[in-house]
Design an enzyme around this catalytic site. Structure first.
Site, PDB file in Angstrom:
ATOM      1  CG  ASP A 176      82.481  46.040  31.972  1.00  0.00           C
ATOM      2  OD1 ASP A 176      83.488  46.452  32.564  1.00  0.00           O
ATOM      3  OD2 ASP A 176      82.567  45.158  31.108  1.00  0.00           O
ATOM      4  N   GLY A 228      87.644  40.296  17.371  1.00  0.00           N
ATOM      5  CA  GLY A 228      87.805  39.968  18.753  1.00  0.00           C
ATOM      6  C   GLY A 228      87.270  38.746  19.598  1.00  0.00           C
ATOM      7  CE1 TYR A 280      79.543  35.116  30.455  1.00  0.00           C
ATOM      8  CE2 TYR A 280      80.676  37.348  30.136  1.00  0.00           C
ATOM      9  CZ  TYR A 280      79.914  36.304  30.801  1.00  0.00           C
ATOM     10  OH  TYR A 280      79.941  36.348  32.331  1.00  0.00           O
TER      11      TYR A 280
END
Length: 292
Positions: A131, A16, A20
């Site tokens: 997150d 993936g 960043y």
């Protein structure tokens, strides 16, 4: 990959690509094990290593727990930074999407308990993750859960400090952040856990607004509009108007009846409006839901 990385690891496939960096699955030729390698391009003309990368490195260098992904190695060739992690078979987002039928209650308990253990450890070591979402909860085929992606994490010296509101993916974002309150606590992580519990039950995101306003509206539709009684001070940050056509909040207990009385009790405790009333990770681990 750099020469040093290529000598040690054999790249197998791309897992993936994010904001960043790019994550790849690779074989550690020295130890004969799979790893995940995140390649992060460095801005040599500006800031060098991104704040996100520094936060992740700092957090995972200090946090060592069976339910937190392990950072194994760090390589820096001056142009790119390579973070080598233990490899996990999948993540919770893919698990929920691909699971046929209702997820068994025992499986839900197992996933949730491990996630909360990871957060209890983080919070006891003064770290907010900031997150929590299914895509950042990694899974192995043996059922082990590993919390990862600490790029938005923050070490705090005391609770209720002024932090940026630009954290946590929208669908899992706590109402105090959505309403732009000037400070927040580790309770923001626990709200995210509550939304994940709801998602495990329903097999779809609990709240999925396309904007902050729509997200707030969906939360109100489920939990009702907050007020000074259940969230003292809330009216300072949001102007609530009475809409006679607004939908009546759903029957919470019947909507989540599949997890029983103790399950809905835990879910309510995680989705409390007032962060001071929201259940902490430490207390959540002792909730009867995990023993029934």
């Amino acid at each position: 990959m750099s020469k040093e990385i290529n000598e040690r690891y054999k790249r197998l496939e791309n897992l993936g690509e994010g904001t960043y960096g790019v994550v790849s699955k690779a074989l550690d030729k020295k130890l004969n094990r799979y790893v995940a390698i995140k390649k992060i391009k460095m801005d040599v003309t500006n800031e060098g290593i991104s704040c996100s990368s520094l936060r992740e490195i700092s957090a995972l260098s200090d946090l060592k727990h069976e339910n937190i992904v392990n950072l194994l190695e760090i390589y820096n060739n001056g142009r790119s930074l390579y973070l080598v992690f233990e490899f996990c078979d999948s993540d919770l987002q893919k698990f929920i999407k691909n699971f046929e039928g209702d997820i068994p209650l025992t499986t839900i308990k197992n996933i949730l308990q491990q996630l909360i253990k990871a957060l209890s450890y983080c919070h006891s070591h003064r770290t907010y993750h900031r997150d929590i979402k299914p895509g950042n909860v990694f899974m192995n085929n043996d059922g082990t859960i590993k919390l990862g992606d600490f790029g938005l994490s923050r070490v705090f010296r005391s609770e209720s400090k002024h932090f940026t509101p630009e954290v946590i993916s929208l669908w899992y974002r706590a109402p105090e952040i959505l309403l732009k309150m000037p400070s927040y606590t580790s309770a923001v992580d626990m709200w995210s856990v509550g939304t994940i519990l709801g998602e495990l039950i329903l097999k779809r995101p609990l709240f999925c607004g396309k904007s902050e306003q729509e997200q707030i509206t969906q939360i109100f539709d489920l939990l009702g509009v907050p007020n000074e009684r259940n969230w003292p001070g809330v009216n300072k940050y949001y102007h609530f108007t009475h809409d006679p056509d607004a939908p009546v909040p759903i029957d919470f207990n019947s909507h989540f009846s599949r997890i029983g009385k103790e399950g809905t009790s835990l879910l309510k405790s995680l989705l409390m409006y007032n962060p001071d009333d929201r259940m902490s990770a430490e207390k959540a681990l002792a909730h009867p839901f995990f023993n029934c």
